[in-house]
Design a protein around this motif. Sequence first.
Motif, PDB file in Angstrom:
ATOM      1  N   ASP A 163     -29.916  -1.354  -2.062  1.00 52.05           N
ATOM      2  CA  ASP A 163     -29.069  -2.281  -2.819  1.00 52.05           C
ATOM      3  C   ASP A 163     -27.580  -1.963  -2.712  1.00 52.05           C
ATOM      4  O   ASP A 163     -26.774  -2.461  -3.471  1.00 52.05           O
ATOM      5  CB  ASP A 163     -29.507  -2.297  -4.293  1.00 52.05           C
ATOM      6  CG  ASP A 163     -29.471  -0.903  -4.870  1.00 52.05           C
ATOM      7  OD1 ASP A 163     -29.166   0.045  -4.113  1.00 52.05           O
ATOM      8  OD2 ASP A 163     -29.745  -0.750  -6.070  1.00 52.05           O
ATOM      9  N   GLY A 164     -27.211  -1.096  -1.759  1.00 52.30           N
ATOM     10  CA  GLY A 164     -25.785  -0.843  -1.528  1.00 52.30           C
ATOM     11  C   GLY A 164     -25.302   0.459  -2.120  1.00 52.30           C
ATOM     12  O   GLY A 164     -25.949   1.074  -2.949  1.00 52.30           O
ATOM     13  N   ASN A 165     -24.095   0.886  -1.662  1.00 55.42           N
ATOM     14  CA  ASN A 165     -23.520   2.179  -2.084  1.00 55.42           C
ATOM     15  C   ASN A 165     -22.431   1.947  -3.122  1.00 55.42           C
ATOM     16  O   ASN A 165     -21.445   2.671  -3.156  1.00 55.42           O
ATOM     17  CB  ASN A 165     -22.839   2.839  -0.864  1.00 55.42           C
ATOM     18  CG  ASN A 165     -23.835   3.367   0.148  1.00 55.42           C
ATOM     19  OD1 ASN A 165     -24.768   4.063  -0.208  1.00 55.42           O
ATOM     20  ND2 ASN A 165     -23.627   3.029   1.405  1.00 55.42           N
ATOM     21  N   LYS A 166     -22.593   0.916  -3.946  1.00 58.98           N
ATOM     22  CA  LYS A 166     -21.416   0.444  -4.678  1.00 58.98           C
ATOM     23  C   LYS A 166     -20.832   1.454  -5.670  1.00 58.98           C
ATOM     24  O   LYS A 166     -19.625   1.514  -5.852  1.00 58.98           O
ATOM     25  CB  LYS A 166     -21.739  -0.877  -5.361  1.00 58.98           C
ATOM     26  CG  LYS A 166     -21.874  -1.963  -4.291  1.00 58.98           C
ATOM     27  CD  LYS A 166     -22.289  -3.284  -4.862  1.00 58.98           C
ATOM     28  CE  LYS A 166     -22.512  -4.275  -3.731  1.00 58.98           C
ATOM     29  NZ  LYS A 166     -23.437  -5.317  -4.039  1.00 58.98           N
ATOM     30  N   ASP A 167     -21.699   2.283  -6.300  1.00 51.25           N
ATOM     31  CA  ASP A 167     -21.164   3.253  -7.269  1.00 51.25           C
ATOM     32  C   ASP A 167     -20.278   4.291  -6.611  1.00 51.25           C
ATOM     33  O   ASP A 167     -19.440   4.914  -7.246  1.00 51.25           O
ATOM     34  CB  ASP A 167     -22.303   4.053  -7.934  1.00 51.25           C
ATOM     35  CG  ASP A 167     -23.257   3.150  -8.651  1.00 51.25           C
ATOM     36  OD1 ASP A 167     -22.887   1.990  -8.836  1.00 51.25           O
ATOM     37  OD2 ASP A 167     -24.363   3.618  -9.005  1.00 51.25           O
TER      38      ASP A 167
END
Length: 323
Positions: A192-196
């Motif tokens: 779901d992505g590396n957003k943090d």
Amino acid sequence: MIDSFGRKIDYLRLSVTDRCDLRCRYCMPEGGIDFSRRDELLSFEEISTLSKIFSELGIVRVRLTGGEPFIRKDIMQLIRSIRSYYQSFNITTNATKLHLHLEELKELEIHGLNISIDSLDADKFKQITRRDAFDKVISNIYLAIESGFKVKLNVVVLRGINDNEILDFVDLTRSLPVTVRFIEAMPFNGSDGNKDQFIPFTEILAMVEEKYLLKNIDDRAPSSSVEYNIDDHLGKIAVIPAYSRSLCGSCNRLRLTAKGEILNCLYSNSSLSLKNMLRSGMGASSIKQSILDHIMLKRKSGFDEENQRSNKDFFEPMTTIGG
Ligand code: SAM
Ligand code: SF4
């Protein structure tokens, strides 16, 4: 090749495999991915045929990538066979196998090696890559520099993980003739992505500027990075706004995945299968026309490409797209 925004496309990112001996946390899940079968990948002969087509269409620079290019069996055979199609030939690698090939790469006049290393601490390196390869990578970086390659070190900056090492990496450029390139983390991790963990390039630069006076190198050549000199340092630093996407206006890139699809942008999920065209017997002139048509679909920016994605919650692993 000119796209509909007047950008000249003369640079190809050529992925030769989706396999890798590391499992970098920002690139793929811990358990790996559903790797392609050999017959799903472009064969060396197909890559060679496409290289001829690309060079006739005006591609002058190529960068081999993956997955890990040196994991593909007989990779040097491929490099030897396509070397002459491109004026400038570079490779992006995790360097675990580089010592085996440096001599031949030098003979083939490979211009530059971009080597990924996200930590200067062996334990942290293992935490990020999920493999124990730190010593080999470090020693191969020194070997590549000693052998006279133009070496760039790629550092994906992850909040709370390696952001405390930014100044240590800058320190390397005091005595080493390398360019340390800080890359913004993109969401492509097969989940779901590396957003943090994302840190914008502006924040990275601000951290460096607390200690160093940076001098912007404005060479006006299209590039995915912005480079800086630091007084008395042998090397340079650079930032790659891969997620902020502030350099799309001068993008000159086309990507070919290991499975033979061309992509106009990392953020795009509409591709064109050159592999299917080759395997259905289509001739070179029809393939060329299809490539030209596809390039005209290249959108103005990575944001425009992302907005067209059908699934906005799942991000392919970078190892599949080709970094
Ligand atoms: N295995 C080689 C390597 O690691 O250098 C080549 C392939 S790798 C996919 C190419 C580059 O993409 C590396 O510098 C890697 O750090 C970077 N990369 C991979 N996943 C990324 C992500 N999610 N965000 C930003 N950079 C990423
Ligand atoms: Fe492998 Fe490169 Fe992805 Fe790391 S970034 S897992 S070395 S392909």
